[in-house]
Enzyme design. Structure first.
Site, mmCIF file in Angstrom:
data_model
loop_
_atom_site.group_PDB
_atom_site.id
_atom_site.type_symbol
_atom_site.label_atom_id
_atom_site.label_comp_id
_atom_site.label_asym_id
_atom_site.label_seq_id
_atom_site.Cartn_x
_atom_site.Cartn_y
_atom_site.Cartn_z
ATOM 1 N N SER A 53 11.605 40.032 18.105
ATOM 2 C CA SER A 53 13.030 40.188 17.780
ATOM 3 C C SER A 53 13.634 38.980 17.074
ATOM 4 O O SER A 53 14.767 39.059 16.584
ATOM 5 C CB SER A 53 13.829 40.448 19.062
ATOM 6 O OG SER A 53 13.646 39.396 19.984
ATOM 7 N N TYR A 54 12.918 37.860 16.980
ATOM 8 C CA TYR A 54 13.467 36.664 16.306
ATOM 9 C C TYR A 54 13.389 36.860 14.797
ATOM 10 O O TYR A 54 12.323 37.090 14.274
ATOM 11 C CB TYR A 54 12.673 35.413 16.674
ATOM 12 C CG TYR A 54 12.643 35.007 18.118
ATOM 13 C CD1 TYR A 54 13.529 35.528 19.054
ATOM 14 C CD2 TYR A 54 11.690 34.091 18.586
ATOM 15 C CE1 TYR A 54 13.475 35.144 20.389
ATOM 16 C CE2 TYR A 54 11.640 33.701 19.909
ATOM 17 C CZ TYR A 54 12.522 34.231 20.804
ATOM 18 O OH TYR A 54 12.457 33.856 22.125
#
Length: 314
Positions: A53-54
């Site tokens: 998700s980064y």
């Protein structure tokens, strides 16, 4: 040469500071990220943490930007076998949750972005209590058996769910969590200490804490009334304005002065000395920020200093 540490029962040998990849593709562009990774590796570092998700929270990003940068760096440097890569599943906008199908699809997507055939350490990023632990562990075990993941781990999980997961793995002879990634630092101790830490100790799990520097507060640059231009200033400033935060800073300042070391190094050394901790995670936007983090590997605090910090942070 800094001694590496064994990560729980995994057999993986890791540097005592895990480099956080949350800034890659966020506050550090590709060139800056490469410079940080190069400097970390040059110092003997080999343990890099990221997540699928980064950094999806940035406008224009989709998630996976950090993984893609790390994958490009590893390929450019030809050092895949020398780097322990940890990533996570459950929070990517296109791959949310911990259903078996999603875990497998998300892992394949992470492998593509990382441009590798295996993930060394694969975390469930945030537990999803609505999904049975049997489904989660079963899917993770399939990834291990397929050779796509070497070891599995959990982050942001309750003691009860962790216990149930370990029991299921043991009962069925499936892949077992070897590590835990809790929120833990000098100004956030109840997020790990107690049942979760006790369980990790009993079960031989390695703890790799995140927010090790409390969003930058424990670097010492945030002081009461001082304005700092940073993406994480709001979170850090609330600690600076609290009574406990000021007690912790005073103790850190005194001990840092005694050792001629940066405040951040002392804060990380306290964390690294706590039971079950293998390698705190900390991130750097620039190579110039790394020495204060890497100093953890060389700084040993006395029992008195550890006690002073523990009491200041109570």
């Amino acid at each position: 040469m800094t001694s590496l540490r064994t990560l729980g029962s995994s057999g993986l040998q890791v540097f005592p500071l895990c480099l956080g990849g949350n800034v890659f593709g966020w506050t550090a562009d590709e060139a800056a990220s490469f410079a940080v990774l190069d400097a970390y590796a040059a110092a003997g570092g080999n343990f890099v943490d990221t997540a699928d998700s980064y950094s999806a929270w940035i406008e224009g990003n989709k998630g996976g930007e950090s993984e893609a940068i790390i994958g490009k760096w590893v390929k450019a440097r030809g050092n895949r076998d020398d780097v322990v890569i940890a990533t996570k599943v459950s929070q990517h906008p296109e791959y949310p949750g911990l259903s078996a199908a999603n875990i497998k699809a998300a892992a394949d997507a992470s492998l593509r972005r990382l441009d590798t055939d295996h993930i060394d350490l694969y975390y469930t990023h945030f537990d999803k209590p609505e999904v049975p632990v049997e489904e989660i562990i079963g899917a993770l075990d399939e990834l291990v058996r397929a050779g796509k993941v070497r070891h599995i781990a959990a982050s942001n999980i309750t003691p009860e769910r962790l216990r149930a997961s370990l029991d299921f793995s043991d009962r069925e002879g499936l892949a077992r969590y070897v590590a835990l990634q809790p929120h833990y630092n000098l100004v956030s101790r109840d997020t790990y200490e107690g049942q979760l830490q006790d369980l990790a100790a009993r079960e031989g799990l390695a703890a790799v804490p995140y927010f090790s520097l409390a969003s930058g507060f424990l670097t010492g640059k945030y002081r009461p009334g001082a304005a700092v231009d940073s993406a994480r200033a709001g979170s850090a400033q609330k600690h600076a304005d609290s009574e406990r935060g000021q007690r912790v800073l005073a103790a850190l300042d005194e001990i840092a002065a005694a050792h001629g070391a940066p405040v951040a190094t002392v804060a990380l050394a306290w964390l690294a000395a706590q039971p079950t901790i293998t390698a705190p995670i900390a991130s750097a936007r620039t190579a110039g920020q790394l020495p204060a983090l890497l100093g953890l590997a060389e700084l040993t605090l006395t029992d008195g200093e550890l006690k002073q910090l523990t009491e200041a942070s109570a």
